[in-house]
Scaffold this active site. Structure first.
Site, mmCIF file in Angstrom:
data_model
loop_
_atom_site.group_PDB
_atom_site.id
_atom_site.type_symbol
_atom_site.label_atom_id
_atom_site.label_comp_id
_atom_site.label_asym_id
_atom_site.label_seq_id
_atom_site.Cartn_x
_atom_site.Cartn_y
_atom_site.Cartn_z
ATOM 1 N N HIS A 39 -22.613 47.416 29.643
ATOM 2 C CA HIS A 39 -22.601 46.461 28.534
ATOM 3 C C HIS A 39 -23.937 46.470 27.816
ATOM 4 O O HIS A 39 -24.873 45.798 28.245
ATOM 5 C CB HIS A 39 -22.306 45.061 29.076
ATOM 6 C CG HIS A 39 -21.014 44.977 29.817
ATOM 7 N ND1 HIS A 39 -20.851 45.467 31.086
ATOM 8 C CD2 HIS A 39 -19.812 44.469 29.454
ATOM 9 C CE1 HIS A 39 -19.604 45.267 31.483
ATOM 10 N NE2 HIS A 39 -18.945 44.657 30.513
ATOM 11 N N GLY A 140 -21.228 38.000 37.960
ATOM 12 C CA GLY A 140 -20.254 38.967 37.437
ATOM 13 C C GLY A 140 -18.944 38.252 37.191
ATOM 14 O O GLY A 140 -18.430 38.275 36.072
ATOM 15 N N ASP A 181 -20.394 32.900 26.396
ATOM 16 C CA ASP A 181 -19.165 32.156 26.100
ATOM 17 C C ASP A 181 -18.233 32.146 27.305
ATOM 18 O O ASP A 181 -17.588 31.138 27.603
ATOM 19 C CB ASP A 181 -18.437 32.815 24.922
ATOM 20 C CG ASP A 181 -19.293 32.848 23.669
ATOM 21 O OD1 ASP A 181 -19.649 31.767 23.166
ATOM 22 O OD2 ASP A 181 -19.612 33.965 23.207
ATOM 23 N N ASN A 211 -23.011 33.741 20.866
ATOM 24 C CA ASN A 211 -22.878 34.896 19.961
ATOM 25 C C ASN A 211 -21.491 35.000 19.343
ATOM 26 O O ASN A 211 -21.212 35.943 18.599
ATOM 27 C CB ASN A 211 -23.257 36.198 20.674
ATOM 28 C CG ASN A 211 -22.320 36.533 21.829
ATOM 29 O OD1 ASN A 211 -21.286 35.890 22.023
ATOM 30 N ND2 ASN A 211 -22.681 37.534 22.602
ATOM 31 N N ILE A 213 -18.834 35.994 20.403
ATOM 32 C CA ILE A 213 -18.076 37.213 20.720
ATOM 33 C C ILE A 213 -17.731 37.244 22.199
ATOM 34 O O ILE A 213 -18.563 36.946 23.058
ATOM 35 C CB ILE A 213 -18.930 38.473 20.374
ATOM 36 C CG1 ILE A 213 -19.082 38.647 18.863
ATOM 37 C CG2 ILE A 213 -18.338 39.737 20.994
ATOM 38 C CD1 ILE A 213 -17.822 39.050 18.116
ATOM 39 N N HIS A 287 -19.882 44.903 23.195
ATOM 40 C CA HIS A 287 -19.861 44.198 24.480
ATOM 41 C C HIS A 287 -19.817 45.150 25.681
ATOM 42 O O HIS A 287 -20.699 45.100 26.522
ATOM 43 C CB HIS A 287 -18.674 43.235 24.542
ATOM 44 C CG HIS A 287 -18.384 42.739 25.921
ATOM 45 N ND1 HIS A 287 -18.965 41.611 26.444
ATOM 46 C CD2 HIS A 287 -17.593 43.248 26.910
ATOM 47 C CE1 HIS A 287 -18.550 41.449 27.691
ATOM 48 N NE2 HIS A 287 -17.724 42.422 27.992
ATOM 49 N N SER A 410 -10.758 11.588 54.752
ATOM 50 C CA SER A 410 -9.676 12.372 55.357
ATOM 51 C C SER A 410 -10.206 13.577 56.114
ATOM 52 O O SER A 410 -9.694 13.935 57.176
ATOM 53 C CB SER A 410 -8.716 12.895 54.281
ATOM 54 O OG SER A 410 -7.987 11.839 53.722
ATOM 55 N N GLU A 439 -13.380 21.273 43.702
ATOM 56 C CA GLU A 439 -13.483 22.159 44.861
ATOM 57 C C GLU A 439 -14.214 23.454 44.535
ATOM 58 O O GLU A 439 -14.982 23.986 45.338
ATOM 59 C CB GLU A 439 -12.088 22.490 45.418
ATOM 60 C CG GLU A 439 -11.325 21.299 45.985
ATOM 61 C CD GLU A 439 -10.650 20.454 44.919
ATOM 62 O OE1 GLU A 439 -10.679 20.842 43.726
ATOM 63 O OE2 GLU A 439 -10.088 19.391 45.266
ATOM 64 N N PHE A 464 -6.382 23.415 49.486
ATOM 65 C CA PHE A 464 -7.183 23.522 48.254
ATOM 66 C C PHE A 464 -8.321 24.538 48.378
ATOM 67 O O PHE A 464 -9.142 24.654 47.471
ATOM 68 C CB PHE A 464 -7.682 22.144 47.820
ATOM 69 C CG PHE A 464 -6.558 21.165 47.600
ATOM 70 C CD1 PHE A 464 -5.431 21.537 46.865
ATOM 71 C CD2 PHE A 464 -6.591 19.896 48.152
ATOM 72 C CE1 PHE A 464 -4.370 20.652 46.683
ATOM 73 C CE2 PHE A 464 -5.525 19.008 47.971
ATOM 74 C CZ PHE A 464 -4.417 19.383 47.241
ATOM 75 N N ASP A 496 3.533 14.810 53.231
ATOM 76 C CA ASP A 496 2.975 15.222 51.942
ATOM 77 C C ASP A 496 3.719 16.423 51.361
ATOM 78 O O ASP A 496 3.664 16.684 50.160
ATOM 79 C CB ASP A 496 1.483 15.547 52.064
ATOM 80 C CG ASP A 496 0.619 14.300 51.900
ATOM 81 O OD1 ASP A 496 1.089 13.333 51.271
ATOM 82 O OD2 ASP A 496 -0.509 14.308 52.413
ATOM 83 N N HIS A 500 1.138 20.434 49.933
ATOM 84 C CA HIS A 500 -0.054 20.138 50.722
ATOM 85 C C HIS A 500 -0.105 20.921 52.035
ATOM 86 O O HIS A 500 -1.022 20.728 52.818
ATOM 87 C CB HIS A 500 -0.129 18.635 51.015
ATOM 88 C CG HIS A 500 -0.646 17.841 49.851
ATOM 89 N ND1 HIS A 500 -0.063 17.911 48.601
ATOM 90 C CD2 HIS A 500 -1.702 16.995 49.749
ATOM 91 C CE1 HIS A 500 -0.741 17.121 47.775
ATOM 92 N NE2 HIS A 500 -1.734 16.557 48.444
HETATM 93 C C1 LIG Z 1 -13.968 35.310 35.919
HETATM 94 C C2 LIG Z 1 -14.069 36.493 35.027
HETATM 95 N N1 LIG Z 1 -13.064 36.769 34.174
HETATM 96 C C3 LIG Z 1 -13.116 37.868 33.387
HETATM 97 C C4 LIG Z 1 -14.175 38.721 33.445
HETATM 98 C C5 LIG Z 1 -14.199 39.973 32.591
HETATM 99 N N2 LIG Z 1 -15.199 39.832 31.531
HETATM 100 C C6 LIG Z 1 -16.429 40.327 31.636
HETATM 101 S S1 LIG Z 1 -17.384 39.974 30.328
HETATM 102 C C7 LIG Z 1 -16.124 39.177 29.552
HETATM 103 C C8 LIG Z 1 -16.343 38.567 28.204
HETATM 104 C C9 LIG Z 1 -17.474 37.634 28.280
HETATM 105 O O1 LIG Z 1 -17.779 37.108 27.036
HETATM 106 P P1 LIG Z 1 -19.180 36.431 26.879
HETATM 107 O O2 LIG Z 1 -19.499 35.627 28.054
HETATM 108 O O3 LIG Z 1 -19.200 35.763 25.570
HETATM 109 O O4 LIG Z 1 -20.169 37.647 26.929
HETATM 110 P P2 LIG Z 1 -20.755 38.514 25.753
HETATM 111 O O5 LIG Z 1 -19.750 39.549 25.394
HETATM 112 O O6 LIG Z 1 -21.051 37.602 24.623
HETATM 113 O O7 LIG Z 1 -21.951 39.090 26.391
HETATM 114 C C10 LIG Z 1 -14.986 39.170 30.339
HETATM 115 C C11 LIG Z 1 -13.715 38.557 29.945
HETATM 116 C C12 LIG Z 1 -15.202 38.403 34.356
HETATM 117 N N3 LIG Z 1 -16.262 39.162 34.526
HETATM 118 N N4 LIG Z 1 -15.127 37.288 35.110
HETATM 119 MG MG LIG Z 2 -20.183 35.895 23.862
#
Ligand SMILES: Cc1ncc(C[n+]2csc(CCOP(=O)(O)OP(=O)(O)O)c2C)c(N)n1
Ligand SMILES: [Mg+2]
Length: 695
Positions: A39, A140, A181, A211, A213, A287, A410, A439, A464, A496, A500
């Site tokens: 990336h 990650g 994001d 950003n 995106i 990206h 509990s 959780e 859970f 339950d 549960h």
């Molecule tokens: C829980 C999870 N779901 C999906 C992904 C796959 N994934 C990696 S980066 C990304 C997009 C992330 O967007 P953003 O956080 O805005 O990063 P940017 O492209 O702006 O660096 C996705 C869906 C992941 N790494 N973790």
């Molecule tokens: Mg982004």
């Protein structure tokens, strides 16, 4: 300007800053291109941020990346890992071994960066704690990093409260987390942010890479909420930096964070993904794929960088980091070491505790006064026995603490002894954490506390655990001694009903590499399970505990519960130690099969009962021990466990039989469920006889 060709001495401070920022950018672009994977866009955009945090603000000594009072930096948008590999390399951060010693090697070499994402490179695809020194937590899976940062912030507050003394601020570090994001769309981040706001964690700062995106394109597709207002509502101090390239404004925002008291800080940073790339900036194309040679050339041109140079670290860059974070970090650590020496002289006991916990060791006497439960046919529930043990351990081990996701009464995990206290903004020494009904964040926070070198536990109903699973998996991947206390482990939830009643949870958690699962069969097994778990330094564990009372076995008649430390042990045997059938069980089914064993004995059937609270512990015993418990010549075997049968064939063999759950449970009193699903003596006896062909 072609900065690399300028003599360092000719550069203004601002040009030197820019040279360092562009080194991070170009190393990232080159590494992704070389790997043909990764990336590039976010490192290009966030290089100024990461540069500013590291070289101007972070209190971190690259010579010793595990100094206990260092600031923590978390890259929650872990896909931008090249940011981290670049700064770890450029700061000359040193590698540390498993014994917490520096080994005279860089944590990330330029060669590692050249081999980004290749086998054994210290620049893997995503930040991996335990693999690369200087990584504070594995990231990650989006959302995990920021959520874990809340655990680190709680950890710092707790440590400061316990160990700081007038004139001795032994702990006063900050936690910085960078996220995108994606992290902020994930629920776990919201859970954690909500709790962080409630707790007023002013040592915590998140920087949001705004950003617009994500992978599929613009955030207009799915993420149009007002994030700033959301964080204001959580009780955070919200700041905005409108230009991700403005180092001074970033630094000012971080200074405001330092001055902000009683609430965490959230900095919205407006950035351009793929900054400098003429065709890919501000697009999702920046990206997750290499820019391509031509685009890299153009981006380098826009930075005033030699277009053909690859993996270039211009003269002056290492030196500038050494003069910034290097000098500042070394001085801060030197002063701290001096302070700590004086502290040790004045407060030897407290200093001793810090040294113990830093090495993940336990204080002397940590297991004194653990309960011993007398034989009792009515018995005690696993969760109740656990509650007694937790209250002893928490008194013996100052840094053992935890709580539940609103199920303390509990789960029986509430620490009730006098002085235990509740961790809140006005009591940083409380040992009861109240996670609220969160959780997933609970498990990430437990991880963050373990990363702070505390011994934490988190609790909820076993069902859970699904809500917490991603963080449990990371605890295992990170080799953290985190403890998850799960009660209501099977059909005992009775009325339950199936929502549960866990069925597949044991089997599926047993699949997580490195995670120790333990399902103790009676109160004394609960004690022994804790005794085992507390001695783990690098593995997470979970306890699956019963809601309902389980008979406390007579250990003068049956084998000692200390066998738990082997994962499985012969609890009751055929009179001559020469069984014709082996019955294996865990948890609530242990007393059931002991009853069956007595019936069989009376009928002249030579059965052996094996209590098997933990597959993982048993599997790591020497072959000879495993053969002694499950002799290969005894083929007639029955396993009984109120959970999915999946995997039991490993112990009962292809001809053995497994009494377990094949469907969801049902809402009814436990007795009726036991009948319906076959967990009654007669049905086990029948299975045994079928095995022996003696129907
Ligand atoms: C829980 C999870 N779901 C999906 C992904 C796959 N994934 C990696 S980066 C990304 C997009 C992330 O967007 P953003 O956080 O805005 O990063 P940017 O492209 O702006 O660096 C996705 C869906 C992941 N790494 N973790
Ligand atoms: Mg982004």
């Amino acid at each position: 300007m072609s900065t690399a060709r300028l003599l360092v001495d000719d550069l203004t401070p601002a040009q030197l800053d820019q040279l360092c920022v562009n080194t991070i950018r170009t190393l990232s672009m080159d590494a992704v291109q070389q790997a043909n994977s990764g990336h590039p866009g976010t490192p290009m955009a966030l290089a100024p941020l990461v540069y500013t945090i590291w070289n101007r603000v972070l209190r971190f000594d690259p010579q010793n990346p595990i100094w206990s009072n260092r600031d923590r930096f978390i890259l929650s948008n872990g896909h931008a890992s090249m940011l981290l590999w670049s700064v770890l390399h450029l700061t000359g951060t040193q590698a540390v071994n498993a014994d917490y010693e520096t080994v005279g090697k860089p944590s990330v070499s330029l060669d590692d960066i050249r081999r980004f994402r290749q086998l054994d490179s210290k620049a893997p695809g995503h930040p991996e704690y335990h693999w690369v020194s200087g990584v504070e937590t594995t990231t990650g899976p989006l959302g995990q990093g920021v959520a874990t940062s809340v655990g680190l912030a709680i950890g710092e507050k707790w440590l400061a409260h316990r160990y700081n003394r007038p004139g001795f601020e032994i702990f006063n570090y900050n936690i910085y987390a960078v996220c995108g994001d994606g992290c902020l769309m994930e629920g776990v981040a919201s859970e954690a942010a909500s709790l962080a706001g409630h707790l007023g964690l002013d040592n915590l700062c998140w920087v949001y890479d705004n950003n617009h995106i994500t992978i599929e394109g613009s955030t207009r597709l799915a993420f149009t909420e007002d994030v700033e207002t959301r964080f204001l509502a959580y009780g955070w101090n919200v700041l905005r930096v409108g230009d991700a390239n403005d180092l001074d404004r970033i630094e000012s925002a971080l200074k405001i964070f330092h001055k902000t008291k009683d609430r965490p800080t959230f900095i919205v940073l407006d950035s351009h993904i793929g900054y400098g790339s003429p065709h890919k900036q501000d697009t999702a194309a920046a990206h997750g794929e290499p820019l391509g040679d031509e685009e890299i050339r153009l981006a380098k041109r826009s930075y005033g960088w030699p277009e053909q140079a690859k993996f270039l670290v211009p003269e002056g860059v290492y030196e500038h980091f050494a003069a910034g974070i290097g000098a500042r970090g070394a001085e801060a650590r030197r002063k701290w070491m001096q302070l700590f020496e004086a502290y040790r002289a004045k407060y030897p006991d407290l200093a001793g505790e810090i040294e113990l916990l830093e090495r993940r060791e336990l204080p002397p006497g940590w297991d004194r006064n653990l309960p011993v439960f007398p034989a009792d046919s009515k018995g005690i529930a696993g969760r109740d026995a656990s509650g007694k043990v937790l209250n002893v351990l928490a008194q013996n081990i100052p840094w053992f603490l935890g709580g539940s996701a609103d199920l303390g009464p509990s789960n029986k995990t509430t620490l009730t002894y006098s002085g235990a206290g509740d961790f809140q903004s006005d009591d940083r020494g409380g040992k009861n954490l109240h996670f609220g009904i969160r959780e997933h964040a609970m498990a990430t926070i437990v991880n963050g506390l373990a990363l702070s070198k505390l011994r934490p536990f988190g609790a909820t109903f076993f069902i859970f655990s699904d809500y917490a699973r991603p963080a449990i998996r990371l605890a295992s991947l990170m080799e953290l001694p985190a403890l998850f206390v799960f009660t209501h482990d099977a059909m005992g939830d009775g009325e339950d009903g199936p929502t549960h009643q866990p069925v597949e949870h044991l089997a599926s958690l047993r699949l997580i590499p490195g995670l120790i699962t333990l399902r103790p069969g009676d109160a004394n097994e609960v004690v022994e399970a804790y005794r085992y778990i507390m001695q783990l330094r690098h593995q997470p564990a979970l306890l699956a505990l019963s809601r309902q009372p389980l008979p406390t076995l007579d250990r003068t008649k049956y084998a000692s519960a200390s066998g738990v430390a082997q994962g499985a042990y012969v609890l009751a045997d055929a009179p001559d130690g020469n069984p014709e059938v082996i019955i294996i069980a865990s948890g609530s089914e242990v007393s059931l099969v002991v009853q069956v064993h007595e019936t069989l004995l009376a009928e002249g059937i030579r059965s052996r009962v094996v209590s098997m609270p933990s597959w993982e512990i048993f599997d790591r015993q020497p072959q000879a021990y495993r053969d002694s418990v499950l002799p290969s010549n005894v083929k007639a075997r029955v396993a009984v466990e109120q959970a999915s049968t999946s995997g039991w064939e490993r112990y009962v063999g292809s001809s053995g039989s497994v009494i377990g759950m094949h469907t969801f449970g049902a809402s009814a009193p436990l007795k009726e469920l036991q009948r319906k699903f076959g967990f009654e003596p007669d049905q086990v006896v029948l299975a045994v006889k079928q095995q022996l062909d003696r129907k």
